[in-house]
Every structure is written in C-alpha cells, then in structure tokens.
Scaffold this motif. Structure first.
Motif, PDB file in Angstrom:
ATOM      1  N   ARG A   1      41.311  63.328  85.084  1.00 41.26           N
ATOM      2  CA  ARG A   1      40.381  63.104  83.980  1.00 41.26           C
ATOM      3  C   ARG A   1      40.882  63.812  82.724  1.00 41.26           C
ATOM      4  O   ARG A   1      40.813  63.258  81.618  1.00 41.26           O
ATOM      5  CB  ARG A   1      39.007  63.625  84.379  1.00 41.26           C
ATOM      6  CG  ARG A   1      37.892  63.039  83.554  1.00 41.26           C
ATOM      7  CD  ARG A   1      36.510  63.421  84.068  1.00 41.26           C
ATOM      8  NE  ARG A   1      36.367  63.053  85.485  1.00 41.26           N
ATOM      9  CZ  ARG A   1      35.911  63.883  86.421  1.00 41.26           C
ATOM     10  NH1 ARG A   1      35.571  65.110  86.120  1.00 41.26           N
ATOM     11  NH2 ARG A   1      35.801  63.475  87.667  1.00 41.26           N
ATOM     12  N   PHE A   2      41.405  65.040  82.854  1.00 44.07           N
ATOM     13  CA  PHE A   2      41.936  65.785  81.702  1.00 44.07           C
ATOM     14  C   PHE A   2      43.132  65.068  81.095  1.00 44.07           C
ATOM     15  O   PHE A   2      43.247  64.969  79.872  1.00 44.07           O
ATOM     16  CB  PHE A   2      42.320  67.190  82.139  1.00 44.07           C
ATOM     17  CG  PHE A   2      43.023  67.980  81.076  1.00 44.07           C
ATOM     18  CD1 PHE A   2      42.322  68.481  80.009  1.00 44.07           C
ATOM     19  CD2 PHE A   2      44.388  68.209  81.153  1.00 44.07           C
ATOM     20  CE1 PHE A   2      42.955  69.207  79.007  1.00 44.07           C
ATOM     21  CE2 PHE A   2      45.036  68.936  80.171  1.00 44.07           C
ATOM     22  CZ  PHE A   2      44.314  69.436  79.095  1.00 44.07           C
TER      23      PHE A   2
ATOM     24  N   ASP B   1      41.976  62.005  79.169  1.00 47.90           N
ATOM     25  CA  ASP B   1      41.091  62.288  78.028  1.00 47.90           C
ATOM     26  C   ASP B   1      41.833  62.911  76.860  1.00 47.90           C
ATOM     27  O   ASP B   1      41.234  63.131  75.811  1.00 47.90           O
ATOM     28  CB  ASP B   1      39.951  63.218  78.461  1.00 47.90           C
ATOM     29  CG  ASP B   1      38.875  62.484  79.211  1.00 47.90           C
ATOM     30  OD1 ASP B   1      38.828  61.239  79.132  1.00 47.90           O
ATOM     31  OD2 ASP B   1      38.076  63.166  79.903  1.00 47.90           O
TER      32      ASP B   1
ATOM     33  N   ARG C   1      43.889  63.199  73.562  1.00 43.96           N
ATOM     34  CA  ARG C   1      44.020  62.275  72.426  1.00 43.96           C
ATOM     35  C   ARG C   1      44.940  62.837  71.392  1.00 43.96           C
ATOM     36  O   ARG C   1      45.148  63.939  71.205  1.00 43.96           O
ATOM     37  CB  ARG C   1      42.661  62.008  71.788  1.00 43.96           C
ATOM     38  CG  ARG C   1      41.786  61.286  72.747  1.00 43.96           C
ATOM     39  CD  ARG C   1      40.476  60.987  72.162  1.00 43.96           C
ATOM     40  NE  ARG C   1      39.682  60.392  73.233  1.00 43.96           N
ATOM     41  CZ  ARG C   1      38.572  59.784  73.037  1.00 43.96           C
ATOM     42  NH1 ARG C   1      38.077  59.694  71.829  1.00 43.96           N
ATOM     43  NH2 ARG C   1      37.911  59.279  74.028  1.00 43.96           N
TER      44      ARG C   1
END
Length: 58
Positions: free
Chosen positions: A52-53, A56, A58
């Motif tokens: 997930r990290f 996520d 950007r």
C-alpha cells in the motif's frame, strides 16, 4: 544484480530456441516478480502495508 537478470534472460532465450518451448521466455518475468516480492518482504512493515505504501507514493 543486473548481470544475474541478464544471464537469466540470455539462458531463457537460448533454451527457448534450443528446446522450441516459447514458455521458457516467461522465466525472466517470473524471476523479476520473485525478486520484487523478496524485496518487499525485507521491509520491516507488514506485507500489505508495504505494498500500500509503495503504490501510494506520488
């Protein structure tokens, strides 16, 4: 590590042509996937939290 993947790729191309098995060409992709999962597993967070990290960012 780059040389290991290049060696795996060269060997899979050689054996794919020699044994006439196009499935051998998927070996480098499988090796990269295994390496990716292994690198994620080395992070001290949980597996899904790490994934997930990563996605996520950007």
């Amino acid at each position: 590590m780059l040389y290991v993947f290049l060696l795996i790729t060269a060997l899979s191309i050689f054996f794919a042509f020699k044994m006439k098995k196009p499935l051998m060409l998927s070996v480098p992709f499988a090796a990269i996937l295994v390496y990716f999962v292994f690198q994620i597993a080395m992070v001290p967070l949980g597996f899904f939290e790490t994934v997930r990290f990563i996605f996520d960012l950007r």
